[in-house]
Motif scaffolding. Structure first.
Motif, PDB file in Angstrom:
ATOM      1  N   ILE A 189     -18.181   4.266 -24.932  1.00  0.00           N
ATOM      2  CA  ILE A 189     -17.271   5.208 -25.619  1.00  0.00           C
ATOM      3  C   ILE A 189     -16.582   4.749 -26.328  1.00  0.00           C
ATOM      4  CG2 ILE A 189     -15.412   5.959 -23.678  1.00  0.00           C
ATOM      5  CD1 ILE A 189     -16.917   8.531 -26.347  1.00  0.00           C
ATOM      6  N   GLN A 190     -15.623   3.895 -25.791  1.00  0.00           N
ATOM      7  CA  GLN A 190     -14.609   2.604 -26.545  1.00  0.00           C
ATOM      8  C   GLN A 190     -13.561   2.791 -26.238  1.00  0.00           C
ATOM      9  OE1 GLN A 190     -15.794  -0.007 -28.725  1.00  0.00           O
ATOM     10  NE2 GLN A 190     -17.621   0.938 -28.107  1.00  0.00           N
ATOM     11  N   PHE A 191     -12.705   4.079 -25.558  1.00  0.00           N
ATOM     12  CA  PHE A 191     -11.541   4.189 -25.597  1.00  0.00           C
ATOM     13  C   PHE A 191     -10.509   4.321 -23.932  1.00  0.00           C
ATOM     14  CE2 PHE A 191     -13.337   8.952 -25.097  1.00  0.00           C
ATOM     15  CZ  PHE A 191     -12.134   9.008 -24.000  1.00  0.00           C
ATOM     16  N   GLY A 192     -12.326   4.207 -22.729  1.00  0.00           N
ATOM     17  CA  GLY A 192     -11.884   3.626 -21.880  1.00  0.00           C
ATOM     18  C   GLY A 192     -12.703   4.343 -21.287  1.00  0.00           C
ATOM     19  N   TYR A 193     -11.433   4.625 -19.664  1.00  0.00           N
ATOM     20  CA  TYR A 193     -13.028   4.700 -18.436  1.00  0.00           C
ATOM     21  C   TYR A 193     -12.691   5.968 -18.278  1.00  0.00           C
ATOM     22  CZ  TYR A 193     -15.465   5.233 -13.607  1.00  0.00           C
ATOM     23  OH  TYR A 193     -15.898   6.272 -12.940  1.00  0.00           O
ATOM     24  N   SER A 194     -13.434   7.114 -18.257  1.00  0.00           N
ATOM     25  CA  SER A 194     -12.941   8.671 -18.456  1.00  0.00           C
ATOM     26  C   SER A 194     -14.023   9.579 -17.443  1.00  0.00           C
ATOM     27  CB  SER A 194     -12.915   9.316 -19.367  1.00  0.00           C
ATOM     28  OG  SER A 194     -12.456  11.187 -19.909  1.00  0.00           O
ATOM     29  N   ILE A 195     -13.135  10.544 -16.450  1.00  0.00           N
ATOM     30  CA  ILE A 195     -14.351  11.425 -16.094  1.00  0.00           C
ATOM     31  C   ILE A 195     -14.065  12.114 -16.019  1.00  0.00           C
ATOM     32  CG2 ILE A 195     -14.953  11.962 -13.146  1.00  0.00           C
ATOM     33  CD1 ILE A 195     -16.111   9.531 -14.740  1.00  0.00           C
ATOM     34  N   GLU A 196     -14.339  13.399 -16.390  1.00  0.00           N
ATOM     35  CA  GLU A 196     -14.149  15.133 -16.088  1.00  0.00           C
ATOM     36  C   GLU A 196     -15.092  15.972 -15.167  1.00  0.00           C
ATOM     37  OE1 GLU A 196     -13.296  16.016 -20.272  1.00  0.00           O
ATOM     38  OE2 GLU A 196     -12.502  14.387 -21.521  1.00  0.00           O
ATOM     39  N   CYS A 197     -14.350  17.321 -14.831  1.00  0.00           N
ATOM     40  CA  CYS A 197     -16.136  17.790 -14.831  1.00  0.00           C
ATOM     41  C   CYS A 197     -14.828  19.759 -14.693  1.00  0.00           C
ATOM     42  CB  CYS A 197     -16.153  17.769 -13.117  1.00  0.00           C
ATOM     43  SG  CYS A 197     -17.107  18.226 -11.972  1.00  0.00           S
ATOM     44  N   GLU A 198     -16.067  20.456 -14.673  1.00  0.00           N
ATOM     45  CA  GLU A 198     -15.527  21.778 -14.749  1.00  0.00           C
ATOM     46  C   GLU A 198     -16.174  22.791 -14.073  1.00  0.00           C
ATOM     47  OE1 GLU A 198     -13.476  24.827 -17.890  1.00  0.00           O
ATOM     48  OE2 GLU A 198     -15.330  23.955 -18.912  1.00  0.00           O
ATOM     49  N   LEU A 199     -15.905  23.378 -13.513  1.00  0.00           N
ATOM     50  CA  LEU A 199     -17.079  24.452 -12.250  1.00  0.00           C
ATOM     51  C   LEU A 199     -16.677  25.472 -13.105  1.00  0.00           C
ATOM     52  CD1 LEU A 199     -18.280  25.289  -9.944  1.00  0.00           C
ATOM     53  CD2 LEU A 199     -16.525  24.761  -8.251  1.00  0.00           C
ATOM     54  N   VAL A 200     -17.419  26.546 -13.190  1.00  0.00           N
ATOM     55  CA  VAL A 200     -17.237  27.400 -13.280  1.00  0.00           C
ATOM     56  C   VAL A 200     -18.115  28.617 -12.027  1.00  0.00           C
ATOM     57  CG1 VAL A 200     -17.591  29.131 -15.647  1.00  0.00           C
ATOM     58  CG2 VAL A 200     -17.741  26.575 -16.019  1.00  0.00           C
ATOM     59  N   LEU A 201     -17.088  29.141 -12.247  1.00  0.00           N
ATOM     60  CA  LEU A 201     -17.439  30.680 -11.463  1.00  0.00           C
ATOM     61  C   LEU A 201     -17.541  32.084 -11.810  1.00  0.00           C
ATOM     62  CD1 LEU A 201     -14.946  28.477 -10.157  1.00  0.00           C
ATOM     63  CD2 LEU A 201     -15.974  29.435  -8.156  1.00  0.00           C
ATOM     64  N   GLU A 202     -17.317  33.226 -11.111  1.00  0.00           N
ATOM     65  CA  GLU A 202     -17.417  34.850 -11.506  1.00  0.00           C
ATOM     66  C   GLU A 202     -16.444  34.570 -12.353  1.00  0.00           C
ATOM     67  OE1 GLU A 202     -20.151  37.091  -9.236  1.00  0.00           O
ATOM     68  OE2 GLU A 202     -19.923  35.543  -7.443  1.00  0.00           O
ATOM     69  N   ALA A 203     -15.575  34.666 -11.260  1.00  0.00           N
ATOM     70  CA  ALA A 203     -14.274  35.027 -12.089  1.00  0.00           C
ATOM     71  C   ALA A 203     -13.047  33.737 -12.385  1.00  0.00           C
ATOM     72  CB  ALA A 203     -13.614  36.246 -11.316  1.00  0.00           C
ATOM     73  N   GLY A 204     -13.758  32.793 -13.143  1.00  0.00           N
ATOM     74  CA  GLY A 204     -12.530  32.131 -13.049  1.00  0.00           C
ATOM     75  C   GLY A 204     -12.198  30.550 -13.622  1.00  0.00           C
ATOM     76  N   THR A 205     -12.309  29.434 -13.271  1.00  0.00           N
ATOM     77  CA  THR A 205     -12.970  27.893 -13.317  1.00  0.00           C
ATOM     78  C   THR A 205     -11.767  26.851 -13.314  1.00  0.00           C
ATOM     79  OG1 THR A 205     -11.712  27.669 -15.816  1.00  0.00           O
ATOM     80  CG2 THR A 205     -14.128  28.631 -16.068  1.00  0.00           C
ATOM     81  N   VAL A 206     -12.333  26.104 -12.553  1.00  0.00           N
ATOM     82  CA  VAL A 206     -11.067  25.079 -12.259  1.00  0.00           C
ATOM     83  C   VAL A 206     -11.895  23.195 -12.905  1.00  0.00           C
ATOM     84  CG1 VAL A 206     -13.049  25.134 -10.239  1.00  0.00           C
ATOM     85  CG2 VAL A 206     -10.452  23.811  -9.692  1.00  0.00           C
ATOM     86  N   ARG A 207     -10.721  22.523 -12.785  1.00  0.00           N
ATOM     87  CA  ARG A 207     -11.790  21.494 -13.562  1.00  0.00           C
ATOM     88  C   ARG A 207     -10.704  20.396 -12.954  1.00  0.00           C
ATOM     89  NH1 ARG A 207     -10.602  21.452 -19.887  1.00  0.00           N
ATOM     90  NH2 ARG A 207     -11.719  23.174 -19.604  1.00  0.00           N
ATOM     91  N   LEU A 208     -11.079  19.023 -13.352  1.00  0.00           N
ATOM     92  CA  LEU A 208     -10.245  17.994 -12.473  1.00  0.00           C
ATOM     93  C   LEU A 208      -9.002  18.169 -13.697  1.00  0.00           C
ATOM     94  CD1 LEU A 208     -12.936  15.128 -12.469  1.00  0.00           C
ATOM     95  CD2 LEU A 208     -11.659  16.279 -10.090  1.00  0.00           C
TER      96      LEU A 208
END
Length: 335
Positions: free
Chosen positions: A229-248
């Motif tokens: 990806i060239q620009f760097g080391y990037s870790i992403e994560c998003e958890l989708v639940l019934e009534a909301g979401t939470v991400r790193l």
């Protein structure tokens, strides 16, 4: 008590572990280093006053080694893990536990024969603050149950020796394990999609890949593996639940503001991004060895990740066909 640690593997990961144990953590001391390149083992061992060996077998047999840290290539992990277990020594093995399901099963069998859990697998993301906060949101139940998990694993580049298979067995294995950790269930089936390849890759590499998995309860996981990806080391994560979401959260602690606007610096490697998680993982392991207890992920976790990897590679080799994950019934020993 000082835990006398034998390190197998004097490469970059091994040296990073030496640095943290000697300079940042408490309770452990490197007393022996082994590597098939004896000169490399000697170069790491001598400044520490440690012994140097040309093989893991010699190091494991050293009576002055209380516990073993394995940081070699994944395909050679299994024999040394089995030897350490048979010697009754706690072992922290960098992922993967082994690169084939039969090798993992040999380790499970050897460990169960001892009647004692001795193997911890180096899935350091389990110690990352962000992932643990995500897990707490799910387990609290306040936003309902999980429906989707979106993962992104992006490296700036990889060496020419890195293969398309490595995108699954060396890279995506982290998301495979952290998905199991977050969701608290096994992955039942998996497929691998192959998007348009980036021109920045080596010609032999199919990059990027997208691993799509489904858990036993039906949670859908997608994992973008993009290693040039060239620009760097990037870790992403998003958890989708019934009534909301939470991400790193953002990976960095500082924001630069100048004429170009507000922006974060980007990590260049997993060593930078997961420095604190690595430290917590190894510190917990040392303290557990002091107490003669097991801590962290188990040999079962190593096996469970490897069988998902096997299914994903089968999918890749069969045009992205969805493959069921073949697992043995979980032994009560690991309940």
């Amino acid at each position: 008590m000082t835990v006398r640690i034998g390190l197998i593997g004097a490469g970059g990961m091994g040296r990073a572990h030496v640095s943290r144990i000697e300079n940042e953590l408490a309770g452990g001391e490197i007393v022996a280093v082994a590597d098939v390149n004896h000169e490399a083992a000697t170069a790491v061992a001598e400044p520490l006053g440690a012994r140097a060996y040309g093989s893991g077998a010699e190091l494991i047999a050293d009576p002055d080694v209380d516990a073993v840290l394995i940081a070699t290539f994944g395909k050679v992990h299994a024999p040394d893990v089995v030897r350490a277990v048979e010697a009754g020594k706690y072992v922290l093995c960098e992922k993967p536990l082994a690169t084939t399901a039969p090798d993992c099963l040999d380790i499970l069998q050897a460990e169960q024969k001892t009647g004692k859990q001795l193997v911890t697998v180096g899935f350091m993301r389990r110690f990352d603050k962000g992932y643990n906060e995500m897990r707490e949101v799910l387990t609290s139940g306040r936003l309902g149950y999980a429906t989707l998990l979106h993962c992104r694993h992006r490296n700036p580049s990889v060496p020419e020796s890195y293969t398309t298979r490595n995108m699954i067995d060396d890279t995506a294995i982290h998301e495979i394990d952290i998905s199991r950790f977050l969701l608290g269930e096994e992955i039942a089936k998996v497929r691998v999609d192959t998007p348009r390849a980036t021109s920045r890759r080596f010609e032999h590499l199919q990059d990027p890949l997208v691993l799509v998995a489904t858990t036993e309860s039906g949670v859908l996981i997608d994992d973008e593996v993009n290693v040039n990806i060239q620009f760097g080391y990037s870790i992403e994560c998003e958890l989708v639940l019934e009534a909301g979401t939470v991400r790193l959260g953002d990976q960095e602690h500082t924001v630069l503001r100048d004429e170009s606007g507000n922006r974060n610096a980007i990590c260049s490697s997993h060593i930078d991004r997961f420095h604190d998680a690595f430290n917590q993982e190894v510190q917990q392991w040392i303290r557990a060895v002091e107490r003669d207890e097991h801590a962290g992920s188990t040999a079962w976790d190593g096996y469970a990740a490897t069988v998902v990897v096997d299914a994903a590679i089968e999918s890749l080799e069969n045009g992205g066909r969805e493959i069921g994950v073949a697992m043995i019934e979980k032994p009560a020993f690991y309940a």
